[in-house]
Structures are given as C-alpha cells and as structure tokens.
Design a protein around this motif. Structure first.
Motif, PDB file in Angstrom:
ATOM      1  N   ASN A 156      10.950  13.760   2.300  1.00  0.00           N
ATOM      2  CA  ASN A 156       9.670  13.254   2.811  1.00  0.00           C
ATOM      3  C   ASN A 156       9.762  11.809   3.305  1.00  0.00           C
ATOM      4  O   ASN A 156       8.869  11.000   3.044  1.00  0.00           O
ATOM      5  CB  ASN A 156       8.582  13.386   1.743  1.00  0.00           C
ATOM      6  CG  ASN A 156       8.394  14.821   1.312  1.00  0.00           C
ATOM      7  OD1 ASN A 156       8.387  15.727   2.130  1.00  0.00           O
ATOM      8  ND2 ASN A 156       8.273  15.031   0.015  1.00  0.00           N
ATOM      9  N   GLY A 157      10.855  11.482   3.981  1.00  0.00           N
ATOM     10  CA  GLY A 157      11.035  10.145   4.535  1.00  0.00           C
ATOM     11  C   GLY A 157      11.560   9.117   3.556  1.00  0.00           C
ATOM     12  O   GLY A 157      11.804   7.975   3.932  1.00  0.00           O
TER      13      GLY A 157
ATOM     14  N   ASP B 110      11.994   3.559  -0.239  1.00  0.00           N
ATOM     15  CA  ASP B 110      11.393   3.658   1.090  1.00  0.00           C
ATOM     16  C   ASP B 110      12.258   2.795   2.010  1.00  0.00           C
ATOM     17  O   ASP B 110      12.240   1.567   1.908  1.00  0.00           O
ATOM     18  CB  ASP B 110       9.947   3.160   1.088  1.00  0.00           C
ATOM     19  CG  ASP B 110       9.255   3.375   2.423  1.00  0.00           C
ATOM     20  OD1 ASP B 110       9.916   3.201   3.479  1.00  0.00           O
ATOM     21  OD2 ASP B 110       8.059   3.697   2.427  1.00  0.00           O
ATOM     22  N   PRO B 111      13.038   3.422   2.904  1.00  0.00           N
ATOM     23  CA  PRO B 111      13.983   2.658   3.726  1.00  0.00           C
ATOM     24  C   PRO B 111      13.329   1.896   4.864  1.00  0.00           C
ATOM     25  O   PRO B 111      14.012   1.153   5.574  1.00  0.00           O
ATOM     26  CB  PRO B 111      14.908   3.752   4.271  1.00  0.00           C
ATOM     27  CG  PRO B 111      14.035   4.949   4.356  1.00  0.00           C
ATOM     28  CD  PRO B 111      13.111   4.859   3.168  1.00  0.00           C
TER      29      PRO B 111
ATOM     30  N   VAL C  13       9.144   7.134  -9.505  1.00  0.00           N
ATOM     31  CA  VAL C  13       9.875   5.866  -9.480  1.00  0.00           C
ATOM     32  C   VAL C  13      10.277   5.573  -8.042  1.00  0.00           C
ATOM     33  O   VAL C  13      10.974   6.380  -7.421  1.00  0.00           O
ATOM     34  CB  VAL C  13      11.124   5.912 -10.390  1.00  0.00           C
ATOM     35  CG1 VAL C  13      11.968   4.661 -10.229  1.00  0.00           C
ATOM     36  CG2 VAL C  13      10.718   6.093 -11.851  1.00  0.00           C
ATOM     37  N   ILE C  14       9.841   4.429  -7.528  1.00  0.00           N
ATOM     38  CA  ILE C  14      10.157   4.056  -6.148  1.00  0.00           C
ATOM     39  C   ILE C  14      10.294   2.541  -6.046  1.00  0.00           C
ATOM     40  O   ILE C  14       9.602   1.795  -6.733  1.00  0.00           O
ATOM     41  CB  ILE C  14       9.089   4.560  -5.153  1.00  0.00           C
ATOM     42  CG1 ILE C  14       9.520   4.254  -3.718  1.00  0.00           C
ATOM     43  CG2 ILE C  14       7.715   4.021  -5.483  1.00  0.00           C
ATOM     44  CD1 ILE C  14       8.745   5.003  -2.668  1.00  0.00           C
ATOM     45  N   GLY C  15      11.213   2.145  -5.186  1.00  0.00           N
ATOM     46  CA  GLY C  15      11.405   0.725  -4.949  1.00  0.00           C
ATOM     47  C   GLY C  15      11.556   0.426  -3.476  1.00  0.00           C
ATOM     48  O   GLY C  15      11.695   1.329  -2.650  1.00  0.00           O
ATOM     49  N   GLY C  16      11.526  -0.844  -3.192  1.00  0.00           N
ATOM     50  CA  GLY C  16      11.767  -1.329  -1.843  1.00  0.00           C
ATOM     51  C   GLY C  16      13.020  -2.179  -1.835  1.00  0.00           C
ATOM     52  O   GLY C  16      13.268  -2.940  -2.765  1.00  0.00           O
ATOM     53  N   ALA C  17      13.817  -2.025  -0.785  1.00  0.00           N
ATOM     54  CA  ALA C  17      15.048  -2.798  -0.670  1.00  0.00           C
ATOM     55  C   ALA C  17      14.770  -4.131  -0.005  1.00  0.00           C
ATOM     56  O   ALA C  17      14.006  -4.217   0.947  1.00  0.00           O
ATOM     57  CB  ALA C  17      16.075  -2.012   0.142  1.00  0.00           C
TER      58      ALA C  17
ATOM     59  N   VAL D  93       0.848  -1.201   0.000  1.00  0.00           N
ATOM     60  CA  VAL D  93       0.000   0.000   0.000  1.00  0.00           C
ATOM     61  C   VAL D  93       0.880   1.245   0.000  1.00  0.00           C
ATOM     62  O   VAL D  93       0.638   2.192  -0.767  1.00  0.00           O
ATOM     63  CB  VAL D  93      -0.960  -0.016   1.215  1.00  0.00           C
ATOM     64  CG1 VAL D  93      -1.703   1.312   1.335  1.00  0.00           C
ATOM     65  CG2 VAL D  93      -1.939  -1.165   1.093  1.00  0.00           C
ATOM     66  N   ARG D  94       1.903   1.253   0.828  1.00  0.00           N
ATOM     67  CA  ARG D  94       2.794   2.415   0.887  1.00  0.00           C
ATOM     68  C   ARG D  94       3.545   2.610  -0.424  1.00  0.00           C
ATOM     69  O   ARG D  94       3.749   3.736  -0.868  1.00  0.00           O
ATOM     70  CB  ARG D  94       3.761   2.289   2.067  1.00  0.00           C
ATOM     71  CG  ARG D  94       3.015   2.455   3.385  1.00  0.00           C
ATOM     72  CD  ARG D  94       3.864   2.604   4.633  1.00  0.00           C
ATOM     73  NE  ARG D  94       5.282   2.532   4.525  1.00  0.00           N
ATOM     74  CZ  ARG D  94       6.045   1.591   5.103  1.00  0.00           C
ATOM     75  NH1 ARG D  94       5.496   0.632   5.816  1.00  0.00           N
ATOM     76  NH2 ARG D  94       7.349   1.634   4.969  1.00  0.00           N
TER      77      ARG D  94
END
Length: 175
Positions: free
Chosen positions: A79-80, A156-157, A52-56, A43-44
């Motif tokens: 923004n975090g 998003d860390p 463009v965003i990814g998750g580690a 959801v986040r």
C-alpha cells in the motif's frame, strides 16, 4: 528530560499504557526536536493503518545516507509503504495494540525505575545494544522486539524530513 534517551522513550511508552487518562488514546507519536518538514508528513504518519511506522531522515552529514535497517530478504512494498527491518524513532508512530503485545509477550522487558510513581509498571521497549556490526540505537531495538512478536515495521518512503544540526540536512525523500 532523561539523559538516557532509550529509557526516556521507554518510560513515556510505559506511561502511555499505564496512565488512566490516556486509556482512550490509540497511538503514541515520537517526534525529535531536531526534525522539520514542510508538508503533510505528520498527518500521513498518523493516518497510515499500520501498527508501527516511521519516517526516514538523513544523517546530519553530506553522505545522503539514512539511518535505517533494510530487510535481509529484500525490500517489499504494501500500500505504498516499505516494509523494513528497523527505523529510528525520531519521526515514529506506534499503536497501543503493538505496545501491549510486546509487553505481554516479552515480560522480561519490565523494569523498576526510580522515576515511576508507586504502582507504575515500566517496560524497556527501547534500548541500545552493541552488536558485531555496530551499535543499534533504541529504535532498532524496539523494531526488533516488534518483529519478534510477529509485527511488521513500515516506512513511508515519500516523507521529506530535514534533520537540523550545524545546518539543515535534507536529501529529499528516500524513494
């Protein structure tokens, strides 16, 4: 079902742009089948107001390392979210606007593919390339294209994603 992951991701992104049934869709999400999470990471991923965003997620080993490319000029936060050089596309979202900008400003990425229907245009958004420092996977190359046309790549860390291999690998969030 493509054995060449980079071409498969590129073909899906191209279909997303070209398919009239997807014309109202604003975002494309890639999630690899060997990933797992327990919270609201998906959801986040979809709610962050960036292109463009990814998750580690960690490598499938005990090193505790994450497959990311860090900025040469230091890590910045907005923004975090962290601004990085590149993320892998296993847990990844890209907007239609970003894909259209890359296709428009990098016309040499267009290619012909036997799997495409008549009139379907395809762009090699994702690719693999060898550099002196090693092999860059398809996500790194996509992020390189996006940064070349002026975009930022976000991470998003705080995501906590497990990578499933011989066992479940999880080293927590990267923060």
């Amino acid at each position: 079902s493509d054995s060449m992951v980079a071409r498969g991701r590129s073909f899906l992104a191209s279909q997303f742009l070209q398919n009239p049934e997807a014309a109202a869709c604003t975002d494309l999400v890639f999630i690899d089948t060997d990933l797992e999470w327990k919270g609201d990471e998906f959801v986040r991923l979809c709610e962050h107001p960036v292109d463009v965003i990814g998750g580690a997620y960690c490598y499938k080993d005990e090193s505790g390392d994450f497959p990311l490319r860090w900025p040469a000029d230091g890590l910045f936060e907005e923004n975090g979210l962290w601004i990085v050089q590149a993320v892998t596309p296993g847990f990844f979202r890209v907007t239609r606007k970003a894909l259209e900008k890359i296709a428009r400003e990098m016309p040499w990425l267009e290619f012909k593919d036997r799997g495409a229907r008549e009139g379907q245009r395809n762009w090699m958004f994702f690719d693999n390339i060898q550099r002196p420092s090693g092999i860059y996977d398809e996500g790194y190359i996509f992020c390189e294209h996006w940064r070349t046309v002026g975009g930022k790549v976000y991470l998003d860390p705080d995501f906590n994603i497990s990578h499933i291999g011989l066992k479940q690998y999880n080293h927590g969030s990267i923060r």
